[in-house]
Enzyme design. Structure first.
Site, PDB file in Angstrom:
ATOM      1  N   LYS A  33       0.811  -1.222   0.000  1.00 16.61           N
ATOM      2  CA  LYS A  33       0.000   0.000   0.000  1.00 16.61           C
ATOM      3  C   LYS A  33       0.846   1.275   0.000  1.00 16.61           C
ATOM      4  CE  LYS A  33      -0.797  -0.123   5.010  1.00 16.61           C
ATOM      5  NZ  LYS A  33       0.025   1.039   5.345  1.00 16.61           N
ATOM      6  N   THR A  34       2.050   1.226   0.598  1.00 14.72           N
ATOM      7  CA  THR A  34       2.906   2.420   0.554  1.00 14.72           C
ATOM      8  C   THR A  34       3.332   2.703  -0.884  1.00 14.72           C
ATOM      9  OG1 THR A  34       3.706   1.937   2.788  1.00 14.72           O
ATOM     10  CG2 THR A  34       4.970   3.513   1.475  1.00 14.72           C
ATOM     11  N   ASP A 219      -3.704   7.166   4.863  1.00 11.11           N
ATOM     12  CA  ASP A 219      -3.170   5.818   5.054  1.00 11.11           C
ATOM     13  C   ASP A 219      -3.761   5.226   6.342  1.00 11.11           C
ATOM     14  OD1 ASP A 219      -1.659   3.559   4.728  1.00 11.11           O
ATOM     15  OD2 ASP A 219       0.227   4.459   5.394  1.00 11.11           O
ATOM     16  N   GLU A 220      -3.770   3.896   6.449  1.00  7.52           N
ATOM     17  CA  GLU A 220      -4.271   3.189   7.645  1.00  7.52           C
ATOM     18  C   GLU A 220      -5.640   3.727   8.066  1.00  7.52           C
ATOM     19  OE1 GLU A 220      -2.782   0.642   8.497  1.00  7.52           O
ATOM     20  OE2 GLU A 220      -0.615   0.848   8.334  1.00  7.52           O
ATOM     21  N   GLN A 250      -7.130  -5.396   9.860  1.00  5.19           N
ATOM     22  CA  GLN A 250      -5.994  -5.058  10.722  1.00  5.19           C
ATOM     23  C   GLN A 250      -6.320  -3.922  11.692  1.00  5.19           C
ATOM     24  OE1 GLN A 250      -1.870  -5.401   9.000  1.00  5.19           O
ATOM     25  NE2 GLN A 250      -2.985  -5.262   7.056  1.00  5.19           N
ATOM     26  N   ARG A 599       2.708 -11.281   9.975  1.00  5.18           N
ATOM     27  CA  ARG A 599       4.053 -10.713  10.128  1.00  5.18           C
ATOM     28  C   ARG A 599       5.099 -11.685   9.576  1.00  5.18           C
ATOM     29  NH1 ARG A 599       2.642  -6.483   9.477  1.00  5.18           N
ATOM     30  NH2 ARG A 599       0.643  -7.521   9.194  1.00  5.18           N
TER      31      ARG A 599
END
Length: 731
Positions: A33-34, A219-220, A250, A599
């Site tokens: 996503k970044t 973002d987020e 998340q 992770r």
């Protein structure tokens, strides 16, 4: 400039090219996503000729903002001038410095942190003649909770009239606001709330922000709270060009105000919103993603997506059920040693993740015993935590009454209203008379030279110290510790049902467990022996800055990735922890385990213990329900499943998710030749790099290797696996 759309996959390309109007991208873990955000902004500047001055990118941490800024600078060179890439709070400070005088504040307003906040609340409580530290904690939390939801004192009171102390809390909240205004100050939550109120009330300020930020990127998005969402909605309402990227799967910060429902609200509040999914994962293997997919599909409040990868199936997920927390830690640490010895992994590739940092103690001790470098994240090293240092200070005073610093630490723990002025007088009196503070205080009632008011204030503490000293002389160490915990009423002090207090109580229980284990391993050892051992464990050792095992809570590991992940303590009551709103909490706990699973890049290990020492007693534990949901445990097994014995091989669950039992000595570990351990026999002298000289008391051979029980001069008896322990024979 270094910028090319060819770096994007097909899923990422579509939202990047969709530049006008509202766009929501639900981006799965590890989906890039970044890269998506930075390429979209670069595309707006280079292809759509949007001025950087009109672009806003909001993230949640300074680290994330800096990373985005660096990437864009590399892609656009000087074309980023004027672009605002910041956190929500930084953006709000900029707006307030420009317009806050319009609502009665000076532009030079101060920003108060938690210390100032707590100090003001305490002063209000004192002025109102309310009672109790408990009220202070509740009020501090409630003020933040109210501001994150945009509630005034009156609104908050109506919403939560059933809360204990709600009347007092709202009076404190109201007085707190008056005090801030008088001081021309805002607290951290105010930065958001006051900005929102400013933009809602001042048309000029709102129009300025709308015209300045014509293209907004968030973002987020799943981590936004009510006020943050409303800020985005207000600023973006004129042009409607809002690009939101998030993953409701998340959202793990509901306890601090984050509301994953904002993702769904966004699709309703912004007319014509288009929705895109990013489902290709670049981080993990398919076996890991299959477990994550199976797990998260049990949540009902989500946008359906299924993660996939081109990385291949990868290794099976490995599972281990231990009989105790000590066996669990031993299995994990010996597995880590095997992976590193194989040459395929470094210590820095590995993380041990847990729901509560209270579980870290047994892992820390094993890592120290085997000389493995490690660092703790999302909490302090076990013996450096405040509640543990407070208990240790009581033991230090009882062991060495001349330890004035330890006594100063406990003189007002728990709170007794003994201030710095009293402590200074005691220090001065002790210096003049040549007495320790312990002697002065325990003889306080027979001392005619001290003020009557001071004698009265210290009498209770004096009697407590005398009682504890008598207990120390008549009890073993474990009995003394449990007595201290009882008389200090730590179960009341940490009684509020919060993660913080639950952790503290578990830490206290773990501390008692370490004492009990020490006494069992070192018959006849005294309090001074135990404190000597602890002082070695709590030495801060400098790591090399690069190659160490990470021990972290899952919350603190969000956004990170590791080649190898051990998720430990997967037991009902620990992971998940369930509170009042069972359905909402279970879904958030499930999202938290989803974050833990995702992770892992190459290898995932999952463990739980069938018994654990908790809250001062050993309890039977059961496998977390999430293990079956994720296919890590077969759905037809009971909670007594034993990965090591009942299932010898692997099996495939839905979407090719094989799971095999973790072995105490992994297959990757090269087995030592018999000659390597031949000299390690009962009576042999050995040296350990941490514990020094020792003598082997006994050697046992089990199915997974040889174990030596070593009596060390410094720390007593410790049992070590000879295959892994950094032991050397000495003359």
């Amino acid at each position: 400039m270094s910028f090319s759309l060819n770096e994007l996959n097909e899923e990422q390309m579509k939202p990047v090219l969709d530049t006008e109007g509202a766009v929501l991208v639900t981006a799965g873990a590890g989906s890039g996503k970044t890269r998506l955000l930075t390429h979209r902004i670069a595309y707006l500047v280079t292809e759509k000729q949007v001025k950087p001055y009109n672009i806003l990118a909001i993230t949640f941490t300074n680290k994330a903002a800096n990373e985005m800024r660096e990437r864009l600078s590399a892609m656009l060179a000087d074309a980023t001038d004027g672009m605002l890439i910041s956190t929500f709070h930084s953006m709000c400070v900029r707006i307030l410095r420009k317009f806050i005088d319009r609502i009665g504040y000076g532009k030079n307003f101060s920003i108060y942190g938690e210390d100032e906040k707590e100090r003001i609340v305490k002063n209000i409580i004192k002025a109102k003649e309310y009672e109790g530290d408990e009220l202070c904690k509740k009020a501090v939390w409630a003020i933040s909770d109210a501001k994150n939801a945009g509630n005034s004192p009156e609104e908050y009171k109506k919403l939560y009239e059933y809360y204990d102390y709600i009347d007092e809390i709202c009076v404190i909240y109201s007085e707190y606001e008056k005090e801030l205004k008088k001081n021309n100050a805002l607290d951290y939550d105010d930065l958001l709330l006051v900005t929102y109120r400013l933009l809602r009330e001042d048309a000029d300020a709102l129009e300025y922000c709308q015209n300045r930020f014509r293209y907004i990127h968030v973002d987020e998005f799943q981590d936004t709270n009510t006020v943050q969402y409303e800020l985005v909605r207000l600023i973006g309402s004129k042009y409607g060009n809002v690009f939101a990227v998030g993953d409701e799967d998340q959202c793990i910060y509901g306890w601090r105000g984050a509301d994953f429902r904002n993702i769904f609200n966004f699709t309703h509040d912004f007319t014509g919103c288009r929705i895109y999914k990013l489902e290709q994962n670049y981080r993990s293997t398919q076996n890991i993603l299959s477990a994550a997919n199976m797990l998260i599909k049990n949540n009902t409040s989500r946008l359906d997506k299924t993660l996939w990868t081109a990385n291949g199936d990868g290794d099976a997920i490995e599972f281990f059920r231990a009989n105790s927390e000590t066996e669990e830690a031993s299995a994990v640490v010996s597995s880590i040693i095997g992976l590193v010895r194989s040459g395929k992994y470094k210590f820095s590739d590995i993380a041990i993740l847990m729901r509560l940092n209270a579980l870290s103690r047994s892992f820390e001790e094993k890592l120290i015993q085997y000389g493995i470098p490690h660092k703790i994240f999302g909490g302090f090293k076990f013996f450096e935590r405040k509640e543990i240092k407070d208990l240790l200070a009581y033991l230090k005073v009882l062991c060495n009454p001349s330890d004035n610093e330890a006594l100063i630490r406990i003189i007002n723990f728990p709170k007794r209203g003994i201030g710095d002025g009293t402590v200074t007088q005691l220090r001065n009196y002790g210096a003049v008379t040549g007495q320790s503070l312990f002697d002065v205080i325990t003889n306080i009632k027979t001392n005619p030279d001290l003020p009557v008011a001071m004698i009265k204030k210290l009498t209770g503490f004096s009697e407590l110290l005398q009682a504890l000293y008598e207990k120390k002389n008549s009890s073993d160490i474990y009995g003394l510790v449990t007595y201290i915990v009882s008389v200090l009423q730590l179960n009341v002090l940490y009684g509020d049902d919060t993660d913080e207090n639950r952790n503290r109580l578990m830490h206290v229980g773990e501390f008692a467990a370490s004492v009990k284990q020490f006494e069992e391993d070192n018959v006849g050892a005294g309090l001074d022996d135990y404190l000597q051992m602890i002082s070695l464990y709590s030495d801060t050792e400098e790591m090399d800055g690069s190659d160490y095992v990470s021990i972290a809570t899952v919350h603190s590991a969000k956004g990170l990735e590791f080649k190898v992940v051990y998720v430990v303590g997967m037991e009902e009551g620990i992971f998940p922890i369930l509170r009042l709103d069972a359905n909402t909490d279970e879904q958030e706990e499930r999202r938290l385990f989803y974050v833990a699973i995702t992770r892992a890049m190459k290898k995932l290990f999952v463990t739980y213990s069938s018994s654990r020492f908790l809250y001062g007693q050993r309890k039977q534990m059961f496998a977390a329900r999430f293990l079956k949901e994720a296919g890590i445990l077969p759905s037809n097994t009971g909670t007594n499943y034993s990965g090591g014995s009942q299932y010898g091989g692997s099996y495939s669950s839905a979407r090719a998710n094989p799971v095999t039992p973790i072995r105490q000595r992994p297959s990757e570990a090269p087995v030592k030749q018999q000659g390597d351990t031949a000299g390690f026999v009962a009576g042999a002298k050995v040296i350990h790099p941490k514990f020094g000289q020792g003598t082997i008391v006994a050697v046992t051979e089990e199915h997974n290797g040889k174990y030596a029980q070593v009596e060390f001069a410094k720390v007593g008896k410790i049992t070590l696996a000879l295959e892994y322990a950094p032991l050397q024979l000495s003359d």
